[in-house]
Write an enzyme that holds these catalytic residues in place. Structure first.
Site, PDB file in Angstrom:
ATOM      1  N   GLY A 305       0.820  -1.210   0.003  1.00 53.61           N
ATOM      2  CA  GLY A 305       0.238  -0.123  -0.101  1.00 53.61           C
ATOM      3  C   GLY A 305       0.853   1.168  -0.040  1.00 53.61           C
ATOM      4  CB  SER A 306       0.268   4.643   0.964  1.00 54.35           C
ATOM      5  OG  SER A 306      -1.122   4.820   0.246  1.00 54.35           O
ATOM      6  CB  THR A 307       4.093   1.214   3.832  1.00 58.84           C
ATOM      7  OG1 THR A 307       4.125  -0.021   2.977  1.00 58.84           O
ATOM      8  CG2 THR A 307       2.997   1.424   4.804  1.00 58.84           C
ATOM      9  CB  ILE A 308       5.582   1.408  -1.716  1.00 61.53           C
ATOM     10  CG1 ILE A 308       6.659   0.761  -2.455  1.00 61.53           C
ATOM     11  CG2 ILE A 308       4.453   2.043  -2.655  1.00 61.53           C
ATOM     12  CD1 ILE A 308       7.605  -0.435  -1.562  1.00 61.53           C
ATOM     13  CE  LYS A 309       0.583   6.543  -1.890  1.00 63.03           C
ATOM     14  NZ  LYS A 309      -0.561   7.190  -1.473  1.00 63.03           N
TER      15      LYS A 309
END
Length: 689
Positions: A305-309
């Site tokens: 999810g957005s933890t990769i951003k």
């Protein structure tokens, strides 16, 4: 006549003397010979190495117990013997099957365990009928025990009864008499170091195999003890915070890679496996929909999810795709240029974020900012960037069984699925969806690299090795990773500023979880969809979704920002559209760490283990009181065991071990050895029962 009488008298005296010599002086040696005695070498298994927390708390220990063993050479009718023992002691079919497997792999002159943890009732039953079972013995040994049950199952692992396959892969002589073998995680990976080296005792035995005399003793070498990087208190807090939730927690020290806590929820009690788990209990674990046997922290693959951003942001800055101050319009959806279908890739809010720079994009987790950034980077540069942070690779090669996740590429998709890579695959990868899979340990390793501005370490669970023989403590030093160097080191600060705003700004996605928290935290939330449907209102789409298809909630963070010492990753499965479940768990962990960090970070040279020698006690004016009762010096005879002595004198095996420091509950007693017993029973002194 006088001479003849004298001669007869001398001859008679000689006969009487020889008779006395045979009957009295040489009685023992001839008695041994009369019992058809022979010499037997009995292996003495080494005590298995202990496992401690980073501050010396026992996580895996050995406790005294008794096993029923059979020496095949001394048994005339094995099938009949097993049938009689089964009727007498109610032996389970699984124990018989395990015994039969080992029987074919063990030399016939060596004892093969049939039951590894006898109950007092079983010992008493066998003692009464012992005369019927030549070659069958009750033997003292040590049993592995995990005092905190499921607290560290997913890192320490567990041992179980050694099977024929495992025995065929090791030195059979060194494992003679060994009942247990490491089955998972650290117990399995460090089996050679934990096991030690076997010793032996040379006995003279009678025709029934009973020891009559100890001729020689060669002590075993204990296995090495392991001091872990795990902190028991932090582990307990993390596990408690995850109670009732499915997911995982990994806590790292970003300055050296030490894993301070590792939790997979739910867990299970490893003690169930030590002496063989029942089929009913094993099936209950195997069929449990919560999958307690699955190590989520080390093996589960999640869409990040957005933890990769933050990692994509680092790559975009490095490759000149964006600048930190550059603003991009982020509407409610994004459409690929020149896409004839005009497919809409939606933001997580129905309204979009408007003009957005890098800091705001991370702070508010703006999907429609990262969609075009990912497209401009392209899949090749995305893969290259994420690979630098360790995604798609084994994060801890020193431990077998750790998953590598999945860093997808066009070549992978063509090979695995037989399909081409589409632009839409790149779009969704920009927000951590699609084929990309990470493990919680990988994410903890990656966020630690951001915290340290490009410097990382291989995660490790072993802090040091302790040799119980030499009392030497050998550190396991950190292993640095190749440093990630950027064109401008300020890029690290640009990304970290956005992560700080996640927890400190009212618009930050983790702000509600960190209101009032007195320390600086840089973090990133993530919500990973398990399936997608067209929607105009993202908050309504989860209502009819089954529980096991609801979104997962993730959170990664480190603290304090200026001098990072703690990195935390939390995954909570199936929370739906609700955010905050993972970040609230992380706050509890950080709160405990700040309150106890002096103790958690105690230097290795201050470590105290219970196996280390204690300093001499100060002289006291008052004499040390002795145990209640009167002291008896007992001389060990053939066939004596600690359990028999304890039962006879009304004490416990633990008390006998405590009163006689040279007595090891896991090793046989020596004939002629003297031990001290304090008893309140009226008994005669000097001999064993």
């Amino acid at each position: 006549m006088v001479v003849l009488a004298a001669l007869v008298f001398v001859m008679l005296g000689g006969a009487v003397y020889r008779l006395a010599e045979l009957q009295v002086l040489e009685h023992r040696s001839y008695a041994l010979a009369a019992h058809d005695n022979r010499v037997r070498i009995d292996p003495v298994p080494p005590p298995r190495g202990l496992i401690y927390s980073r501050n010396g708390i026992l996580l895996a220990e050995n406790v005294p117990s008794y096993a029923l063993v059979i020496v095949p050479d001394d048994v005339h009718h094995m099938a009949q013997t097993l049938q009689a023992l089964t009727r007498l002691l109610n032996i389970a079919p699984t124990d018989l099957k395990h015994f039969t497997q080992l029987l074919h792999r063990t030399p016939p002159y060596r004892a093969v365990p049939l039951l590894t943890e006898l109950t007092p009732k079983q010992i008493a039953k066998f003692a009464v009928e012992r005369y019927r079972f030549a070659g069958v013995h009750v033997q003292a040994h040590l049993v592995r025990r995990y005092p905190y049950r499921g607290l560290t199952t997913d890192s320490v692992g567990y041992v179980g009864r050694i099977n024929a396959t495992e025995l065929s892969k090791v030195n059979a002589n060194n494992y003679a008499g060994t009942d247990y073998f490491g089955k998972s995680w650290l117990e399995a990976d460090y089996e050679p170091q934990l096991h030690g080296t076997a010793g032996y005792v040379v006995h003279r035995v009678n025709a029934g195999g009973q020891p009559l005399e100890t001729l020689q003793r060669h002590l075993p070498v204990p296995g090495q003890d392991i001091v872990l990087t795990l902190d028991k208190g932090l582990q307990e807090v993390a596990q408690k915070a995850m109670r009732g939730k499915l997911g995982a927690v990994v806590v790292l020290n970003p300055r050296n890679g030490a894993i301070l806590a590792l939790v997979s929820s739910p867990s299970f009690d490893p003690n169930w496996f030590v002496n063989g788990i029942s089929e009913k209990r094993y099936l209950s674990l195997l069929n449990n929909p919560a999958k307690p046997l699955w190590n989520r922290a080390l093996q589960a693959g999640y869409a990040p999810g957005s933890t990769i951003k933050p990692y994509i942001a680092v790559g975009a800055l490095q490759d000149g795709v964006v600048t930190a101050k550059e603003k991009i319009f982020a509407g409610p959806y994004y459409v690929l240029p020149h896409d004839p279908t005009k497919h809409k890739f939606w933001d997580w809010t129905p309204y979009g974020a408007g003009m957005t720079d890098l800091k705001k994009a991370i702070e508010e987790s703006v999907d429609t900012y990262f969609y075009p950034v990912a497209v401009k980077m392209g899949i090749t540069r995305l893969d290259r960037t994420l690979a630098k942070f360790g995604f798609g690779k084994d994060p801890m090669p020193s431990l077998n069984g750790v998953a590598s996740g999945l860093l997808p590429s066009p070549a992978w998709k063509r090979r695995a699925l037989g399909q081409s890579w589409y632009p839409g695959d790149t779009v969704v990868m920009g927000i951590g969806q699609g084929y990309l899979q990470i493990t919680p340990l990988q994410l903890a390793k990656a966020v630690s690299i951001i915290a340290m501005h490009g410097q990382g370490f291989v995660p490790r669970l072993v802090r040091a090795w302790y040799d119980p023989t030499t009392h030497a403590l050998r550190p396991n030093p950190p292993r640095p990773l190749p440093t990630i160097r950027l064109r401008d080191p300020k890029y690290w600060s640009d990304v970290i500023a956005g992560m700080h705003a996640v927890t400190a700004s009212p618009n930050g996605t983790a702000y509600p979880s960190f209101i009032g928290f007195p320390h600086t935290v840089a973090g990133k939330t993530g919500t990973a969809q398990l399936f997608s449907t067209p929607h105009t209102n993202p908050f309504a789409r989860q209502a009819p979704v089954p529980y096991n298809l609801r979104d997962n909630n993730l959170f990664e963070a480190f603290t304090p920002i200026d001098h990072p010492q703690l990195a935390v990753v939390v995954v909570v499965e199936h929370t739906g559209v609700r955010i905050g479940a993972a970040s609230r768990v992380a706050r509890k962990i950080m709160t405990y760490w700040y309150a106890h960090r002096a103790q958690i970070d105690r230097p290795l040279h201050q470590l105290k283990l219970h196996t280390q020698a204690k300093p001499p006690a100060k002289q006291s004016a008052k004499p040390t009181p002795h145990p209640p009762g009167h002291q008896v010096m007992v001389t060990i005879r053939a066939g004596d065991t600690l359990w028999q002595l304890a039962h006879h004198y009304g004490v416990t095996v633990k008390q006998l071990v405590k009163w006689n420091h040279f007595v090891n509950a896991g090793q046989p007693l020596s004939i002629g050895q003297q031990i001290v017993v304090w008893t309140q029973l009226p008994v005669s002194k000097g001999k064993a029962p």
